[in-house]
Design a protein around this motif. Structure first.
Motif, PDB file in Angstrom:
ATOM      1  N   ILE A 210       0.835  -1.209   0.000  1.00 51.71           N
ATOM      2  CA  ILE A 210       0.000   0.000   0.000  1.00 51.71           C
ATOM      3  C   ILE A 210       0.867   1.256   0.000  1.00 51.71           C
ATOM      4  N   GLU A 211       2.091   1.174   0.501  1.00 55.63           N
ATOM      5  CA  GLU A 211       3.032   2.282   0.360  1.00 55.63           C
ATOM      6  C   GLU A 211       3.245   2.588  -1.124  1.00 55.63           C
ATOM      7  N   CYS A 212       3.297   1.543  -1.943  1.00 62.29           N
ATOM      8  CA  CYS A 212       3.435   1.733  -3.387  1.00 62.29           C
ATOM      9  C   CYS A 212       2.103   2.137  -4.019  1.00 62.29           C
ATOM     10  N   TYR A 213       1.042   1.448  -3.621  1.00 61.93           N
ATOM     11  CA  TYR A 213      -0.264   1.655  -4.254  1.00 61.93           C
ATOM     12  C   TYR A 213      -0.755   3.090  -4.115  1.00 61.93           C
ATOM     13  N   CYS A 214      -0.409   3.755  -3.028  1.00 63.82           N
ATOM     14  CA  CYS A 214      -0.960   5.090  -2.779  1.00 63.82           C
ATOM     15  C   CYS A 214      -0.472   6.112  -3.791  1.00 63.82           C
ATOM     16  N   TRP A 215       0.577   5.798  -4.577  1.00 63.74           N
ATOM     17  CA  TRP A 215       0.989   6.738  -5.631  1.00 63.74           C
ATOM     18  C   TRP A 215       1.167   6.063  -6.989  1.00 63.74           C
ATOM     19  N   SER A 216       1.352   4.731  -7.027  1.00 62.93           N
ATOM     20  CA  SER A 216       1.538   4.061  -8.317  1.00 62.93           C
ATOM     21  C   SER A 216       0.287   3.313  -8.772  1.00 62.93           C
ATOM     22  N   VAL A 217      -0.695   3.126  -7.884  1.00 65.20           N
ATOM     23  CA  VAL A 217      -1.953   2.421  -8.135  1.00 65.20           C
ATOM     24  C   VAL A 217      -1.716   0.956  -8.513  1.00 65.20           C
ATOM     25  N   VAL A 218      -0.563   0.420  -8.154  1.00 63.62           N
ATOM     26  CA  VAL A 218      -0.270  -1.004  -8.295  1.00 63.62           C
ATOM     27  C   VAL A 218       0.529  -1.438  -7.071  1.00 63.62           C
ATOM     28  N   PRO A 219       0.512  -2.729  -6.721  1.00 66.76           N
ATOM     29  CA  PRO A 219       1.282  -3.198  -5.568  1.00 66.76           C
ATOM     30  C   PRO A 219       2.780  -3.205  -5.842  1.00 66.76           C
ATOM     31  N   ALA A 220       3.542  -3.593  -4.830  1.00 67.76           N
ATOM     32  CA  ALA A 220       5.003  -3.502  -4.904  1.00 67.76           C
ATOM     33  C   ALA A 220       5.594  -4.328  -6.029  1.00 67.76           C
ATOM     34  N   ALA A 221       5.008  -5.480  -6.328  1.00 72.83           N
ATOM     35  CA  ALA A 221       5.562  -6.350  -7.366  1.00 72.83           C
ATOM     36  C   ALA A 221       5.540  -5.705  -8.743  1.00 72.83           C
ATOM     37  N   LEU A 222       4.680  -4.696  -8.941  1.00 77.69           N
ATOM     38  CA  LEU A 222       4.558  -4.033 -10.239  1.00 77.69           C
ATOM     39  C   LEU A 222       5.090  -2.607 -10.235  1.00 77.69           C
ATOM     40  N   THR A 223       5.624  -2.160  -9.104  1.00 80.18           N
ATOM     41  CA  THR A 223       6.090  -0.782  -8.969  1.00 80.18           C
ATOM     42  C   THR A 223       7.598  -0.704  -9.193  1.00 80.18           C
ATOM     43  N   PRO A 224       8.061   0.125 -10.121  1.00 81.56           N
ATOM     44  CA  PRO A 224       9.501   0.236 -10.384  1.00 81.56           C
ATOM     45  C   PRO A 224      10.274   0.735  -9.165  1.00 81.56           C
ATOM     46  N   MET A 225      11.423   0.133  -8.940  1.00 82.58           N
ATOM     47  CA  MET A 225      12.269   0.504  -7.812  1.00 82.58           C
ATOM     48  C   MET A 225      12.773   1.943  -7.939  1.00 82.58           C
ATOM     49  N   ILE A 226      13.014   2.400  -9.166  1.00 84.35           N
ATOM     50  CA  ILE A 226      13.468   3.787  -9.359  1.00 84.35           C
ATOM     51  C   ILE A 226      12.439   4.759  -8.796  1.00 84.35           C
ATOM     52  N   ASN A 227      11.169   4.544  -9.106  1.00 78.90           N
ATOM     53  CA  ASN A 227      10.117   5.440  -8.625  1.00 78.90           C
ATOM     54  C   ASN A 227      10.002   5.388  -7.113  1.00 78.90           C
ATOM     55  N   ALA A 228      10.072   4.177  -6.548  1.00 79.30           N
ATOM     56  CA  ALA A 228       9.963   4.047  -5.097  1.00 79.30           C
ATOM     57  C   ALA A 228      11.129   4.728  -4.393  1.00 79.30           C
ATOM     58  N   GLY A 229      12.330   4.598  -4.984  1.00 79.61           N
ATOM     59  CA  GLY A 229      13.479   5.265  -4.378  1.00 79.61           C
ATOM     60  C   GLY A 229      13.274   6.759  -4.290  1.00 79.61           C
ATOM     61  N   MET A 230      12.665   7.326  -5.319  1.00 79.37           N
ATOM     62  CA  MET A 230      12.369   8.761  -5.315  1.00 79.37           C
ATOM     63  C   MET A 230      11.340   9.103  -4.234  1.00 79.37           C
ATOM     64  N   VAL A 231      10.205   8.406  -4.255  1.00 85.05           N
ATOM     65  CA  VAL A 231       9.100   8.764  -3.364  1.00 85.05           C
ATOM     66  C   VAL A 231       9.420   8.450  -1.905  1.00 85.05           C
ATOM     67  N   PHE A 232       9.931   7.239  -1.631  1.00 83.25           N
ATOM     68  CA  PHE A 232      10.144   6.821  -0.252  1.00 83.25           C
ATOM     69  C   PHE A 232      11.269   7.581   0.434  1.00 83.25           C
TER      70      PHE A 232
END
Length: 512
Positions: free
Chosen positions: A209-231
């Protein structure tokens, strides 16, 4: 959603010329592209179908309230590093914005009493999460520290077009370690890293849900580059709300564009991208007017661009491949509320996420996102009142084929369901309502001009990180795309990155 005060369009005589660049749509990605090029001396025309700029980063006014159309959780307003793209875009046209720091990015309200706050302070956030999962102390730290490695690579280099070889060579020789680090993470997804160190299924759902709240997909489908930026940026540059509302971002960019001799025309709906010998050379409006330019930029979605503005039977093979890999994300059911101040408990945070059942995280009306921007900027509402913007995923099919009466009844029923759920966070909220308005996917489609009201593409299946996302150039010479349908995806800071990259690529192509 009704019409705010329209901006003025230029006289026809000012438009009777050939342009260097025409930008279709004044979303943030389009405006960043336009302003970056105008600053370099390009003759730029922006054509906007609505009355004001901004798209989903716009606003509307009702009964003394100024409501943000979309989310009010803003990345990109930091004052250091290179990832503060909104700050940089506004400063480039001499139109900086005053912002208000938010000490907490999100207060989660999740199943089994899981209610952590994502504090601006990194250590405070980690310690609060570890208190819920003490047995995962090491895994939590290793995962979020890995995100910092991604962010530090991004924050060490100037973020411009990855399609420009000379730029890539320059940044590689300036900072080879950062470039090699990013190359490592490009094909990776968040879920791959989270499962390296974390075993608790509920903690893995929290990462989802940390991923879903901005990517609208779960962690398995969320790019690590984007998560590194947001998190990481939420702790580095922080979440900062623009004073006067999110709509001020687009307003200031549009004003800066005009200050640098660019032109923006409102109520100008583009219906066709014109081609000659297979090259994009201009656009035609619904009025029949034609404008020509050396380069055309579409800030519409890929679906609107290649199925509506261009002949749908001539979709390039590259776009067909892209559409097999990605699908439209859901739109949103938005509930805009004006409430009396006593309707909010003391110490309420600005942003919340509510989910009662993990199995419904991705379901229609499963997760509710909440913004209360007046906790940061009280000027957006009448005295002693607040704005609550609650929105939840919804599909346009739910709202099709209804009579006017049935459509209104369905909206009212949906609003009642959302308010009942919000009362788990804000008890007796219904007793303090002052104003209420509902927007549906049909609303988003009508006012934002987005196919099915979608907020961008999401992967059909697990893909290698960001490697499947298209860049700004398209298979049609002279035509570029910008916004959430291009690398690196959704979110205001992400589409700003897309705008910087698109402007850089076009500037090189034009020899500016």
């Amino acid at each position: 959603m009704s019409d705010p005060v329209a901006h003025c369009s230029p006289p026809s005589s000012q438009l009777a010329q050939e342009w260097d660049v025409i930008v279709i749509g004044s979303g943030i990605g389009g405006l960043v592209t336009a302003t970056q090029l105008a600053v370099k001396g390009a003759k730029v025309l922006v054509l906007e179908r609505y009355l004001i700029p901004g798209g989903s980063a716009g606003y509307f006014e009702r009964a003394g309230y100024r409501f943000d159309v979309g989310a009010s959780m803003m990345f990109g307003f930091g004052d250091r590093g290179t990832t503060n793209l909104l700050t940089r875009a506004l400063e480039a046209v001499d139109r900086p914005l005053e912002t208000i720091p938010d000490p907490v990015q999100i207060h989660y309200h999740l199943p089994n009493g899981l209610e952590p706050k994502v504090h601006r302070d990194y250590e405070a956030f980690l310690e609060e999460l570890i208190a819920y999962f003490p047995h995962e102390r090491e895994g939590i730290r290793r995962f979020y520290d890995e995100c910092w490695k991604v962010f530090n690579c991004l924050n060490a280099i100037e973020l411009l077009s990855l399609e420009e070889p000379r730029y890539l060579m320059r940044v590689f020789f300036q900072n080879p370690a950062a470039c090699l680090g990013l190359a490592k993470y490009l094909p990776m997804n968040v879920g791959d890293y989270a499962r390296k160190w974390i075993r608790d299924p509920n903690l893995l759902k929290f990462i989802d849900i940390e991923c879903y709240c901005w990517s609208v997909v779960p962690a398995a489908l969320t790019p690590m580059i984007n998560a590194g930026m947001v998190f990481s940026d939420r702790h580095y540059g922080g979440i900062n709300y623009p004073k006067g509302g999110v709509g001020q971002i687009a307003h200031n960019l549009a004003e800066g564009l005009e200050h640098h001799n660019g032109v923006i025309r409102y109520k100008a709906r583009v219906t066709q991208i014109l081609q000659e010998k297979g090259r994009a050379v201009g656009v035609q409006l619904a009025t029949g007017e034609i404008f020509r330019a050396k380069r055309i930029v579409s800030n519409a979605t890929r679906w609107d661009t290649f199925e509506k503005l261009l002949p749908p039977d001539q979709i390039p093979a590259s776009e067909q491949r892209w559409q097999r890999r990605y699908r439209k994300s859901p739109s949103f059911l938005s509930l805009h509320l004006g409430v009396k101040s006593e309707g909010l408990p003391p110490d309420t945070e600005c942003h919340h996420i509510l989910l009662e059942d993990w199995e419904r995280m991705e379901a229609e009306e499963g997760t509710i996102f909440v913004s209360i921007p007046t906790l940061l900027d009280p000027s957006l509402a009448p005295a002693n009142h607040h704005i609550i913007h609650a929105f939840t995923p919804s599909w346009i099919e739910t709202w099709q084929g209804l009579s006017t009466a049935d459509y209104q009844a369905r909206k009212e029923a949906a609003a009642e369901r959302i308010i009942q759920r919000l009362e788990k966070i804000f008890p007796n909220l219904s007793l303090h309502l002052d104003y209420q308005e509902v927007g549906t996917p049909r609303t988003h489609r009508r006012f934002l001009g987005r196919e099915d009201g979608t907020y961008g593409p999401i992967p059909v299946r697990k893909l290698p990180g960001l490697l499947g996302m298209p860049f700004n150039r398209t298979a049609i010479p002279g035509l570029y795309c910008v916004g959430d349908s291009t690398f690196p995806g959704q979110g205001l800071n992400a589409v700003s990155f897309s705008g910087f990259a698109c402007a850089h690529r076009i500037a090189v192509d034009l020899g500016l």
